[in-house]
Design a protein around this motif. Sequence first.
Motif, short mmCIF file in Angstrom:
data_model
loop_
_atom_site.label_atom_id
_atom_site.label_comp_id
_atom_site.label_asym_id
_atom_site.label_seq_id
_atom_site.Cartn_x
_atom_site.Cartn_y
_atom_site.Cartn_z
N TRP A 79 39.28 -37.94 8.76
CA TRP A 79 38.38 -38.67 7.89
C TRP A 79 39.15 -39.85 7.31
N ASN A 80 38.58 -41.04 7.42
CA ASN A 80 39.22 -42.25 6.91
C ASN A 80 38.51 -42.75 5.66
N SER A 81 39.28 -43.33 4.73
CA SER A 81 38.68 -44.01 3.59
C SER A 81 39.25 -45.42 3.54
N PHE A 82 38.49 -46.34 2.95
CA PHE A 82 38.81 -47.76 2.99
C PHE A 82 38.82 -48.35 1.59
N ASP A 83 39.56 -49.44 1.43
CA ASP A 83 39.57 -50.11 0.13
C ASP A 83 38.40 -51.08 0.05
N ASP A 84 38.33 -51.85 -1.06
CA ASP A 84 37.19 -52.75 -1.27
C ASP A 84 37.19 -53.94 -0.31
N GLN A 85 38.28 -54.11 0.47
CA GLN A 85 38.34 -55.18 1.47
C GLN A 85 38.18 -54.62 2.88
N ASP A 86 37.69 -53.39 2.99
CA ASP A 86 37.46 -52.72 4.27
C ASP A 86 38.73 -52.50 5.08
N ARG A 87 39.84 -52.32 4.37
CA ARG A 87 41.10 -51.98 5.03
C ARG A 87 41.31 -50.47 4.91
N LEU A 88 41.91 -49.90 5.94
CA LEU A 88 42.18 -48.46 5.93
C LEU A 88 43.09 -48.13 4.76
N LYS A 89 42.65 -47.20 3.89
CA LYS A 89 43.42 -46.83 2.71
C LYS A 89 44.07 -45.47 2.90
N GLU A 142 43.84 -27.55 13.95
CA GLU A 142 43.84 -26.10 14.09
C GLU A 142 45.08 -25.68 14.87
N PHE A 143 45.85 -24.74 14.31
CA PHE A 143 47.04 -24.22 14.98
C PHE A 143 46.99 -22.71 14.88
N PHE A 144 46.64 -22.04 16.00
CA PHE A 144 46.44 -20.59 16.01
C PHE A 144 45.48 -20.17 14.90
N ASP A 145 44.34 -20.89 14.84
CA ASP A 145 43.27 -20.60 13.88
C ASP A 145 43.66 -20.84 12.43
N VAL A 146 44.77 -21.51 12.19
CA VAL A 146 45.18 -21.87 10.83
C VAL A 146 45.10 -23.39 10.71
N PRO A 147 44.27 -23.91 9.79
CA PRO A 147 44.19 -25.37 9.65
C PRO A 147 45.42 -25.94 8.97
N LEU A 148 45.97 -26.99 9.57
CA LEU A 148 47.10 -27.73 8.99
C LEU A 148 46.55 -29.09 8.57
N TYR A 149 46.90 -29.51 7.34
CA TYR A 149 46.36 -30.77 6.81
C TYR A 149 47.47 -31.80 6.65
N PHE A 150 47.11 -33.06 6.97
CA PHE A 150 48.03 -34.19 6.87
C PHE A 150 47.28 -35.35 6.24
N ILE A 151 47.99 -36.20 5.51
CA ILE A 151 47.36 -37.40 4.98
C ILE A 151 48.31 -38.57 5.16
N ASP A 152 47.77 -39.70 5.58
CA ASP A 152 48.51 -40.96 5.70
C ASP A 152 47.90 -41.94 4.70
N ARG A 153 48.77 -42.62 3.94
CA ARG A 153 48.33 -43.63 2.99
C ARG A 153 48.86 -44.99 3.42
N TYR A 154 47.99 -46.00 3.36
CA TYR A 154 48.31 -47.33 3.85
C TYR A 154 48.37 -48.30 2.67
N ARG A 155 49.43 -49.14 2.66
CA ARG A 155 49.59 -50.15 1.60
C ARG A 155 49.75 -51.53 2.25
N TYR A 156 49.25 -52.56 1.51
CA TYR A 156 49.22 -53.92 2.04
C TYR A 156 49.87 -54.87 1.03
N ASN A 157 50.39 -56.00 1.53
CA ASN A 157 50.95 -57.00 0.63
C ASN A 157 49.84 -57.96 0.17
N ASP A 158 50.20 -58.96 -0.62
CA ASP A 158 49.21 -59.89 -1.16
C ASP A 158 48.53 -60.72 -0.07
N GLU A 159 49.19 -60.87 1.08
CA GLU A 159 48.59 -61.63 2.19
C GLU A 159 47.66 -60.76 3.04
#
Length: 195
Positions: A134-144, A151-168
């Motif tokens: 599931w992806n979420s986006f900032d107010d400029q439609d950039r991936l946030k 699923e790993f042997f019927d056990v859910p493993l969760y991961f999250i990636d967070r994206y940061r941008y510079n002023d440009e």
Amino acid sequence: PGAQPEFQMTRSIKPRTTGLQLDSTIVYSGFAGPDSMPVLRNIHTYPQNNVEVIVESYFDLKQWIPLSRTTLVSNDFDQLIETTAEIFDYESGVFLPDSKIEIHPRGNGVLLDSFFVSGWAPELNAWKRLLSTWNSFDDQDRLKESLSAMEFFDVPLYFIDRYRYNDEGDLTTITSFNIVNNEEFPSEKQEMYYV
């Protein structure tokens, strides 16, 4: 070979506006004159609007033998929304389910709100979810943020990636975390530099 199941869609579909569609491709080995041999062939069919079926076969020196069948479904904006892969079973002579990807585009562009990968579980006679994102986006439609569950042997493993941008607006950092019991543990960090 084998009976093709009829593909049902329950939404209104507008006709494609383009007139050209790929019919087939053949891959040759040792392409050097009369000694070249066909190796793989893909046949493309279009059973209805927004649906493309690709059957891949290999050549066994006498005939083409089916390997797999892939069905691609697009929406009215020509965005891919589902891909289903089937493997040819030589004993029964039919294609059997293998894997499926469901894609939920964000608006009518190239961004994705979410996607889900499933594998066919013969013992359940049903699709089993293997990966969800599931992806979420900032107010400029950039991936946030991108939250994934695997699923790993019927056990859910969760991961999250967070994206940061510079002023440009350039992507500068991707920070990844493992989630255990609703607690985040840092796992990886990527930093991008621009010249």
